[in-house]
Write a protein that holds these residues in place. Structure first.
Motif, PDB file in Angstrom:
ATOM      1  N   GLY A  45       0.820  -1.204   0.000  1.00  0.00           N
ATOM      2  CA  GLY A  45       0.000   0.000   0.000  1.00  0.00           C
ATOM      3  C   GLY A  45       0.855   1.256   0.000  1.00  0.00           C
ATOM      4  N   ILE A  46       0.185   2.406   0.225  1.00  0.00           N
ATOM      5  CA  ILE A  46       0.839   3.708   0.157  1.00  0.00           C
ATOM      6  C   ILE A  46       0.491   4.511   1.394  1.00  0.00           C
ATOM      7  CG2 ILE A  46       1.230   5.773  -1.255  1.00  0.00           C
ATOM      8  CD1 ILE A  46      -0.903   3.218  -2.838  1.00  0.00           C
ATOM      9  N   ASP A  47       1.480   5.146   2.001  1.00  0.00           N
ATOM     10  CA  ASP A  47       1.272   6.105   3.079  1.00  0.00           C
ATOM     11  C   ASP A  47       1.562   7.499   2.535  1.00  0.00           C
ATOM     12  OD1 ASP A  47       0.599   4.154   4.833  1.00  0.00           O
ATOM     13  OD2 ASP A  47       2.516   4.111   5.883  1.00  0.00           O
ATOM     14  N   PHE A  48       0.573   8.401   2.657  1.00  0.00           N
ATOM     15  CA  PHE A  48       0.680   9.717   2.029  1.00  0.00           C
ATOM     16  C   PHE A  48       0.055  10.757   2.929  1.00  0.00           C
ATOM     17  CE2 PHE A  48      -1.296  12.843  -1.038  1.00  0.00           C
ATOM     18  CZ  PHE A  48      -0.110  13.458  -1.403  1.00  0.00           C
ATOM     19  N   ASN A  49       0.768  11.870   3.140  1.00  0.00           N
ATOM     20  CA  ASN A  49       0.257  12.975   3.942  1.00  0.00           C
ATOM     21  C   ASN A  49      -0.102  14.123   3.001  1.00  0.00           C
ATOM     22  OD1 ASN A  49      -0.111  15.229   5.624  1.00  0.00           O
ATOM     23  ND2 ASN A  49       1.299  14.417   7.155  1.00  0.00           N
ATOM     24  N   PRO A  50      -1.392  14.321   2.701  1.00  0.00           N
ATOM     25  CA  PRO A  50      -1.777  15.350   1.732  1.00  0.00           C
ATOM     26  C   PRO A  50      -1.637  16.764   2.256  1.00  0.00           C
ATOM     27  CG  PRO A  50      -3.734  14.368   2.702  1.00  0.00           C
ATOM     28  CD  PRO A  50      -2.563  13.592   3.225  1.00  0.00           C
ATOM     29  N   GLY A  51      -1.463  16.919   3.558  1.00  0.00           N
ATOM     30  CA  GLY A  51      -1.373  18.253   4.133  1.00  0.00           C
ATOM     31  C   GLY A  51       0.048  18.702   4.410  1.00  0.00           C
ATOM     32  N   LYS A  52       1.031  17.906   4.003  1.00  0.00           N
ATOM     33  CA  LYS A  52       2.419  18.251   4.304  1.00  0.00           C
ATOM     34  C   LYS A  52       3.288  18.066   3.064  1.00  0.00           C
ATOM     35  CE  LYS A  52       6.201  17.282   7.541  1.00  0.00           C
ATOM     36  NZ  LYS A  52       6.656  16.432   8.649  1.00  0.00           N
ATOM     37  N   ALA A  53       3.679  19.171   2.457  1.00  0.00           N
ATOM     38  CA  ALA A  53       4.542  19.130   1.277  1.00  0.00           C
ATOM     39  C   ALA A  53       6.005  19.103   1.702  1.00  0.00           C
ATOM     40  CB  ALA A  53       4.281  20.333   0.386  1.00  0.00           C
ATOM     41  N   VAL A  54       6.831  18.452   0.893  1.00  0.00           N
ATOM     42  CA  VAL A  54       8.273  18.452   1.138  1.00  0.00           C
ATOM     43  C   VAL A  54       8.856  19.819   0.816  1.00  0.00           C
ATOM     44  CG1 VAL A  54      10.472  17.412   0.463  1.00  0.00           C
ATOM     45  CG2 VAL A  54       8.429  15.993   0.652  1.00  0.00           C
ATOM     46  N   LEU A  55       8.406  20.399  -0.319  1.00  0.00           N
ATOM     47  CA  LEU A  55       8.849  21.721  -0.747  1.00  0.00           C
ATOM     48  C   LEU A  55       7.662  22.479  -1.324  1.00  0.00           C
ATOM     49  CD1 LEU A  55      12.179  20.897  -2.645  1.00  0.00           C
ATOM     50  CD2 LEU A  55      12.001  22.119  -0.484  1.00  0.00           C
ATOM     51  N   GLU A  56       7.582  23.767  -1.022  1.00  0.00           N
ATOM     52  CA  GLU A  56       6.589  24.634  -1.656  1.00  0.00           C
ATOM     53  C   GLU A  56       7.279  25.277  -2.860  1.00  0.00           C
ATOM     54  OE1 GLU A  56       3.526  24.827  -0.784  1.00  0.00           O
ATOM     55  OE2 GLU A  56       3.550  23.838   1.174  1.00  0.00           O
ATOM     56  N   ILE A  57       6.962  24.792  -4.054  1.00  0.00           N
ATOM     57  CA  ILE A  57       7.629  25.270  -5.258  1.00  0.00           C
ATOM     58  C   ILE A  57       6.708  25.063  -6.450  1.00  0.00           C
ATOM     59  CG2 ILE A  57       8.811  23.040  -5.529  1.00  0.00           C
ATOM     60  CD1 ILE A  57      11.153  24.534  -6.778  1.00  0.00           C
ATOM     61  N   LYS A  58       6.638  26.048  -7.328  1.00  0.00           N
ATOM     62  CA  LYS A  58       5.714  26.010  -8.452  1.00  0.00           C
ATOM     63  C   LYS A  58       6.406  25.519  -9.719  1.00  0.00           C
ATOM     64  CE  LYS A  58       2.798  29.854  -6.858  1.00  0.00           C
ATOM     65  NZ  LYS A  58       2.231  31.181  -7.211  1.00  0.00           N
ATOM     66  N   GLY A  59       5.603  24.911 -10.580  1.00  0.00           N
ATOM     67  CA  GLY A  59       6.048  24.602 -11.936  1.00  0.00           C
ATOM     68  C   GLY A  59       7.151  23.578 -12.043  1.00  0.00           C
ATOM     69  N   VAL A  60       7.133  22.534 -11.214  1.00  0.00           N
ATOM     70  CA  VAL A  60       8.185  21.521 -11.272  1.00  0.00           C
ATOM     71  C   VAL A  60       8.010  20.662 -12.532  1.00  0.00           C
ATOM     72  CG1 VAL A  60       9.185  19.511 -10.129  1.00  0.00           C
ATOM     73  CG2 VAL A  60       8.418  21.467  -8.774  1.00  0.00           C
ATOM     74  N   LYS A  61       9.093  20.514 -13.277  1.00  0.00           N
ATOM     75  CA  LYS A  61       9.088  19.693 -14.491  1.00  0.00           C
ATOM     76  C   LYS A  61       9.757  18.341 -14.250  1.00  0.00           C
ATOM     77  CE  LYS A  61       7.979  21.099 -18.011  1.00  0.00           C
ATOM     78  NZ  LYS A  61       6.674  21.098 -18.697  1.00  0.00           N
ATOM     79  N   PHE A  62      10.875  18.356 -13.509  1.00  0.00           N
ATOM     80  CA  PHE A  62      11.621  17.133 -13.228  1.00  0.00           C
ATOM     81  C   PHE A  62      12.222  17.223 -11.833  1.00  0.00           C
ATOM     82  CE2 PHE A  62      12.195  18.047 -17.795  1.00  0.00           C
ATOM     83  CZ  PHE A  62      11.510  16.961 -18.339  1.00  0.00           C
ATOM     84  N   ILE A  63      12.462  16.052 -11.244  1.00  0.00           N
ATOM     85  CA  ILE A  63      13.166  15.948  -9.963  1.00  0.00           C
ATOM     86  C   ILE A  63      14.269  14.917 -10.120  1.00  0.00           C
ATOM     87  CG2 ILE A  63      12.965  15.410  -7.508  1.00  0.00           C
ATOM     88  CD1 ILE A  63       9.989  15.995  -7.710  1.00  0.00           C
ATOM     89  N   HIS A  64      15.463  15.257  -9.654  1.00  0.00           N
ATOM     90  CA  HIS A  64      16.565  14.283  -9.670  1.00  0.00           C
ATOM     91  C   HIS A  64      17.116  14.140  -8.266  1.00  0.00           C
ATOM     92  CE1 HIS A  64      19.880  11.926 -11.316  1.00  0.00           C
ATOM     93  NE2 HIS A  64      20.646  12.567 -10.446  1.00  0.00           N
TER      94      HIS A  64
END
Length: 390
Positions: A55-74
């Protein structure tokens, strides 16, 4: 739908009380199975699963980073590269800060990238588009950027449409594009630019490409806008690159929107591909070094425009994660004995899911094995833990 929020103590798929065993200090006890948490301020971790062992554990109210327009993550050891509309930002995981440690400017919007860890170099394909009120945007300029810690070089007008993949073969750079061309480049430090050594028209717009090295060669799976997938190999000769004959792999409905491969052993690999019309295909490819035998296994997710995928290898098979243009993330289990088994889904409204990135695979928490995955949304980057029980 249940309206008790975090006060409800029941698994809505079975009607039984749930266990809080697993990662996170608190699990919101409303499962995904036909229900969604209606508590607007719920910031606890939600456990989503249709299978007791995965299964999946997910916290919808807690972002890792507040950042707009993400295209890719490395992801890399100690940090994250975040590619946005006009920047590449580096975040140090150990600094405790949510501010980027370094920022590199891009000529225009990134369409793909390739990171070379041994040299700490990032190659980025960029593309400027002119918006139109009467039709789709038109491409005005395509570039190839070379980024190091203290330098940034640009090669403009290297393709006539957006670059879809970048690869390295020793000292050479290989690019594919929606303009149908595959090109081989050499970087000239004295001129601080790229020189095209050869090009080949592949006959159809290349939308995705997955590659793997083999000695002095590189094998490339080319996915096209007509749904076809072909395999070619590039071999390094004396100051040149030879392109060997193509092998047809298969066809999906619509445009190829994602591809990844999974090595099985020295002579076998799995290629997984998705399309923007909901097709998911697994190709079992056997090779003796020269000839290829392809066995396809295809399914379809109706009414879903698939945009991205990620494969997580397990001893019993693999987990397939698929993103959609409607902001949904779908999770499938693929065992060696069974087909694709859907086991979970996340909804991130208003977000086209452009990519995924794995931070840490195989962490142990009691009898759970965890895999941390980053998911970019419209204005933030979230993280979820995919868990499997031993």
């Amino acid at each position: 739908a249940c309206n008790k929020g975090a006060n409800c103590q029941f698994d809505h798929s079975t009607g039984t009380k749930i266990s809080l065993e697993g990662p996170g200090s608190e699990i919101c006890p409303i499962f995904l199975s036909g229900e969604r948490c209606t508590e607007p301020n719920c910031e606890t971790t939600h456990r989503y699963s249709m299978n007791p062992n995965i299964g999946i554990d997910f916290n919808p109210g807690k972002a890792v980073l507040e950042i707009k327009g993400v295209k890719f993550i490395h992801n890399m050891e100690g940090g994250l590269f975040i590619f946005t509309f006009r920047e590449v930002q580096y975040y140090n995981k150990n600094s405790g800060s949510n501010e980027p440690e370094q920022v590199f400017m891009l000529m225009s919007e990134p369409t793909c990238y390739h990171y070379v860890p041994s040299e700490q170099i990032i190659y980025v394909g960029v593309c400027a588009k002119e918006r139109s009120q009467q039709g789709p945007p038109t491409v005005s300029k395509v570039g190839l950027q070379y980024i190091t810690e203290d330098a940034l070089y640009i090669k403009s007008d290297c393709h006539s449409n957006e670059i879809t993949s970048i690869h390295t073969l020793d000292d050479f750079l290989v690019t594919t594009s929606r303009d149908s061309f595959l090109k081989v480049w050499a970087f000239e430090p004295s001129k601080k630019t790229f020189v095209c050594l050869m090009e080949k028209n592949m006959g159809s717009s290349i939308t995705r490409c997955a590659s793997f090295p083999a000695g002095s060669s590189i094998y490339m799976f080319l996915g096209a806008d007509n749904g076809s997938i072909r395999l070619i190999s590039l071999r390094k000769g004396d100051n040149k690159i030879d392109i060997n004959e193509e092998t047809f792999i298969g066809t999906l409905a619509g445009e190829i929107s994602g591809m990844e491969f999974l090595p099985v052993n020295d002579t076998n690999l799995l290629l997984i591909a998705i399309s923007n019309r909901g097709d998911v295909a697994e190709f079992h490819i056997q090779t003796d070094g020269e000839a290829f035998k392809v066995s396809p296994n295809k399914t379809s997710i109706k009414d879903m425009k698939l945009t991205s995928l990620k494969i997580i290898k397990k001893e019993w098979g693999y987990i397939l994660v698929v993103g959609t243009s409607q902001g949904e993330v779908l999770f499938f289990k693929r065992s060696n004995e069974a087909g694709f088994e859907f086991f979970g889904q996340l909804a991130i409204p208003g977000s086209k899911i452009p990519c995924f990135e794995i931070e840490d695979a195989g962490r142990q928490d009691g009898n759970l094995e965890l895999t941390r995955m980053f998911i970019p949304a419209r204005e933030a980057v979230f993280a979820c833990d995919i868990y499997t029980k031993e």
